[in-house]
Design a protein around this motif. Structure first.
Motif, PDB file in Angstrom:
ATOM      1  N   VAL A   1       3.801 -19.390   4.380  1.00 51.42           N
ATOM      2  CA  VAL A   1       2.303 -19.474   4.886  1.00 51.42           C
ATOM      3  C   VAL A   1       1.520 -19.946   3.788  1.00 51.42           C
ATOM      4  CG1 VAL A   1       0.426 -17.647   5.427  1.00 51.42           C
ATOM      5  CG2 VAL A   1       2.961 -16.941   5.844  1.00 51.42           C
TER       6      VAL A   1
ATOM      7  N   ASN B   1      -6.513 -15.646  13.285  1.00 49.55           N
ATOM      8  CA  ASN B   1      -5.350 -16.090  12.733  1.00 49.55           C
ATOM      9  C   ASN B   1      -4.231 -14.928  12.802  1.00 49.55           C
ATOM     10  OD1 ASN B   1      -6.397 -18.690  12.140  1.00 49.55           O
ATOM     11  ND2 ASN B   1      -7.345 -17.846  10.239  1.00 49.55           N
TER      12      ASN B   1
ATOM     13  N   TRP C   1      -5.023 -14.904   7.067  1.00 47.97           N
ATOM     14  CA  TRP C   1      -4.004 -14.662   7.926  1.00 47.97           C
ATOM     15  C   TRP C   1      -3.944 -13.198   8.009  1.00 47.97           C
ATOM     16  CZ3 TRP C   1      -2.167 -18.540  11.226  1.00 47.97           C
ATOM     17  CH2 TRP C   1      -2.307 -19.781  10.525  1.00 47.97           C
ATOM     18  N   ASN C   2      -3.492 -12.672   9.212  1.00 53.30           N
ATOM     19  CA  ASN C   2      -3.586 -11.290   9.539  1.00 53.30           C
ATOM     20  C   ASN C   2      -2.205 -11.072  10.310  1.00 53.30           C
ATOM     21  OD1 ASN C   2      -6.227  -9.745   8.762  1.00 53.30           O
ATOM     22  ND2 ASN C   2      -6.766 -11.846   9.640  1.00 53.30           N
ATOM     23  N   CYS C   3      -1.043 -10.327   9.660  1.00 50.57           N
ATOM     24  CA  CYS C   3       0.226 -10.253  10.237  1.00 50.57           C
ATOM     25  C   CYS C   3       0.511  -8.671  10.754  1.00 50.57           C
ATOM     26  CB  CYS C   3       1.389 -10.728   9.314  1.00 50.57           C
ATOM     27  SG  CYS C   3       2.908 -10.550   9.782  1.00 50.57           S
TER      28      CYS C   3
ATOM     29  N   ASP D   1      -1.662  -6.425   1.011  1.00 48.37           N
ATOM     30  CA  ASP D   1      -2.373  -7.524   0.876  1.00 48.37           C
ATOM     31  C   ASP D   1      -2.133  -8.577  -0.082  1.00 48.37           C
ATOM     32  OD1 ASP D   1      -5.676  -5.677   1.610  1.00 48.37           O
ATOM     33  OD2 ASP D   1      -4.033  -6.715   2.728  1.00 48.37           O
TER      34      ASP D   1
ATOM     35  N   TRP E   1       0.633 -21.725   9.198  1.00 50.60           N
ATOM     36  CA  TRP E   1       1.624 -20.705   9.194  1.00 50.60           C
ATOM     37  C   TRP E   1       2.919 -21.349   9.712  1.00 50.60           C
ATOM     38  CZ3 TRP E   1       1.534 -14.920   8.664  1.00 50.60           C
ATOM     39  CH2 TRP E   1       2.812 -14.365   8.913  1.00 50.60           C
TER      40      TRP E   1
ATOM     41  N   ALA F   1      -8.472 -11.415   4.827  1.00 49.88           N
ATOM     42  CA  ALA F   1      -7.806 -12.381   4.455  1.00 49.88           C
ATOM     43  C   ALA F   1      -7.636 -13.728   5.492  1.00 49.88           C
ATOM     44  CB  ALA F   1      -6.115 -11.675   4.728  1.00 49.88           C
TER      45      ALA F   1
ATOM     46  N   LEU G   1      -5.070 -14.599   0.965  1.00 51.45           N
ATOM     47  CA  LEU G   1      -4.207 -15.360   2.033  1.00 51.45           C
ATOM     48  C   LEU G   1      -3.869 -14.641   3.090  1.00 51.45           C
ATOM     49  CD1 LEU G   1      -2.697 -18.155   2.731  1.00 51.45           C
ATOM     50  CD2 LEU G   1      -0.837 -17.243   1.143  1.00 51.45           C
ATOM     51  N   LEU G   2      -3.296 -13.429   2.833  1.00 53.33           N
ATOM     52  CA  LEU G   2      -2.380 -12.731   4.040  1.00 53.33           C
ATOM     53  C   LEU G   2      -2.632 -11.225   3.971  1.00 53.33           C
ATOM     54  CD1 LEU G   2      -0.147 -12.914   6.275  1.00 53.33           C
ATOM     55  CD2 LEU G   2       1.587 -12.895   4.259  1.00 53.33           C
ATOM     56  N   ARG G   3      -2.856 -10.630   5.022  1.00 52.79           N
ATOM     57  CA  ARG G   3      -2.692  -9.175   4.993  1.00 52.79           C
ATOM     58  C   ARG G   3      -1.548  -8.854   6.123  1.00 52.79           C
ATOM     59  NH1 ARG G   3      -7.665  -4.708   5.771  1.00 52.79           N
ATOM     60  NH2 ARG G   3      -7.374  -4.882   3.626  1.00 52.79           N
ATOM     61  N   ILE G   4      -0.584  -8.122   5.502  1.00 54.53           N
ATOM     62  CA  ILE G   4       0.247  -7.500   6.480  1.00 54.53           C
ATOM     63  C   ILE G   4       0.114  -6.075   6.579  1.00 54.53           C
ATOM     64  CG2 ILE G   4       2.826  -7.320   6.296  1.00 54.53           C
ATOM     65  CD1 ILE G   4       3.122  -9.317   4.435  1.00 54.53           C
TER      66      ILE G   4
END
Length: 545
Positions: A505, A438, A396-398, A335, A510, A394, A339-342
């Protein structure tokens, strides 16, 4: 000027020393908190239930201070006749307060345990240091969990030699921008690593390596076609020593070393780290006794162990004497603030066997492609990713994974490649049922650059960015470009170029910039941009930037 270990320890009053235990047996590295390490155990038979590290942010990008040169130290009476840092350095699996530092010694090494000193100094001047122990049982690898407060330079030392310097950073804070390089499929024999040189020059916040770090086949020689530019050094590996040699071949490349030293990596595997297109405990080799799952399991476990030894990961070490048919989960998540969770998946170890090995078949799909009992991830990993989707805070979720997720079936239902999610369609529907807002997936495997629309039951839920191979030859004939581009889910594709993808990102968008190597057979080849694509937050769609 490089300081020797003795001079450094004499002059640095602020250094925190932490010892890492080791022995001639297979011994897991200690952490940097000073506690004794736990006894290594087999990985759990069930999937992890946690949802990854706490929300974190990377430190800002810094100037390029990585090196690929080893320094001859002023330590007298060194037992090392030559530079042992032949595999370079790396870092990986960052969390909010720490990162794994890695190296692996090679060459003519002393017998028994070897002390390896390590040092990490942040941009603010804070230094942590310690001593790790490695030996032949560990493949002479070193894994150190370094507690650092921000971006840092790190290095390793043994008497008489200092490693190249690397750059790394934990994930701390809540960034307004995060930059990721995605890469995969780097066959040593079919190209050089100009793409890795370009990654090192860009200095991303994170490298996501999506599988096929090495290839397992027998050595090949140039047949006059120009496809083979260099050769593997050993026959196809079947045991841990063979896999160790193969990794040494790949890690000797200076551009790969520079890329590994430039930023923390999060690494997952695909098939070639073991064997082409294997599925769970099912070998794709027709000869006996490899078809026996217990026999293939021994090979698979040796490959997993060599993978662990050569990657900067904080995963537990897979013991060579464990049950070789037992799972070794590698899926894990990061995390990056809000902004972003991978979420990084393993689409190889838990999958059911492919229903067909035929590719590019335009006929009716093979029986079983739509069987809901079949899975790529396995039930427990499916539950893990569903929980991460459901609880994500987040923007964005990647999902970082191996094979094409977009529906690339032709009109009439023909399936190009049963190794992809098309061959496991109900499992894809289950995965995407909980896809969060997202949603972006980054994919490797197929040796082409592409952008796709990911959907379930006819509804688009996210975007797929497929990164091409670093050096592996095309899997899809470029003559089929018109057919590929006619598939409704495919936005664009380049079937020719080798390279990688730069992702930037922000809370607003993105952006994916596809980098392409001009001549993969030239180590000094220029690298240029093919195209750039943009996804705006809150919009399920993608445009060329």
């Amino acid at each position: 000027m490089q300081l020797s270990r003795r001079r450094f320890l004499a002059l640095s009053a602020s250094v925190t020393l932490v010892a890492c235990a080791g022995s001639d047996s297979d011994t897991a590295p200690a952490t940097t908190d000073g506690d004794a390490p736990p006894e290594p155990t087999d990985p759990p038979a069930t999937e992890p239930s946690d949802t990854g590290p706490p929300a974190t942010e990377p430190a800002p990008t810094t100037n390029d201070t990585t090196t690929t040169d080893t320094v001859v130290d002023d330590e007298p009476d060194s037992p090392f006749a030559a530079d042992p840092f032949v595999h370079g350095v790396g870092s990986g699996d960052p969390d909010a307060t720490s990162v794994v530092l890695w190296t692996r010694l090679g060459g003519d090494l002393p017998d028994g345990d070897i002390d390896v000193d390590w040092f990490a100094t942040t941009d603010d001047g804070d230094t942590v240091a310690g001593t790790a122990v490695t030996n032949a049982g560990l493949g002479y690898s070193v894994h150190v969990v370094a507690d650092i407060s921000g971006s840092a330079e790190y290095r390793f030392e043994v008497p008489g030699w200092t490693s190249p310097t690397g750059r790394t950073s934990p994930l701390a804070g809540d960034p307004s921008e995060f930059r990721i390089a995605t890469a995969s499929c780097q066959h040593y024999e079919t190209g050089f690593y100009a793409a890795h040189r370009d990654i090192a020059e860009w200095q991303p916040d994170l490298v996501l390596f999506l599988g096929d770090f090495m290839y397992e086949g027998d050595p090949r020689t140039d047949d006059g076609s120009g496809v083979i530019v260099r050769s593997h050094e050993n026959p196809e590996p079947m045991d841990v020593d063979g896999y160790r040699i193969r990794y040494s071949t790949y890690l000797g490349d200076p551009d790969l070393q520079a890329s590994r030293a430039s930023a923390p990596w999060l690494v997952i595997w695909d098939d070639h780290e073991v064997e082409n297109n294997y599925a769970g405990l099912v070998s794709q080799v027709d000869d006996e006794p490899d078809q026996d799952p217990a026999v293939f399991g021994v090979r698979r476990n040796a490959a997993y162990r060599a993978w662990w030894e050569n990657q900067p990961t904080r995963l537990p070490m897979p013991e060579l004497d464990r049950d070789p048919t037992a799972p070794y989960p590698i899926h894990r998540g990061l995390d990056i603030g809000g902004l972003l969770r991978i979420s990084a998946l393993d689409g190889r170890q838990f999958r059911d066997d492919q229903v067909s090995d035929v590719t590019l078949d335009t006929g009716p799909p093979a029986a079983g492609w739509d069987d809901p009992a079949r899975s790529i991830l396995g039930a427990e990993q499916e539950a893990w990713i569903a929980e991460r989707f459901a609880t994500s805070p987040a923007t964005w979720n990647c999902v970082a994974q191996q094979t094409i997720l977009s529906d690339t079936r032709l009109p009439g239902g023909a399936i190009f490649n049963y190794d992809q999610w098309d061959g496991y369609h109900p499992a894809r529907e289950r995965l995407l049922a909980g896809a969060p807002a997202n949603f972006v997936t980054v994919t490797g495997d197929i040796h082409l650059a592409g952008v796709g629309m990911v959907g379930r039951s006819g509804e688009t839920v996210g975007i797929e960015f497929v990164t091409t191979s670093i050096s592996s030859v095309a899997n899809v004939d470029p003559a089929l470009a018109e057919v590929v581009l006619s598939i409704p889910s495919i936005v664009d594709a380049d079937l020719v170029g080798r390279g990688y993808t730069r992702h930037t990102v922000t809370p607003e968008a993105w952006t994916a910039e596809y980098r392409s190597v001009d001549v993969v057979g030239d180590a000094d080849s220029p690298v240029s941009t093919w195209k750039t694509f943009r996804v705006d937050a809150g919009v399920v769609g993608v445009t060329e930037a």
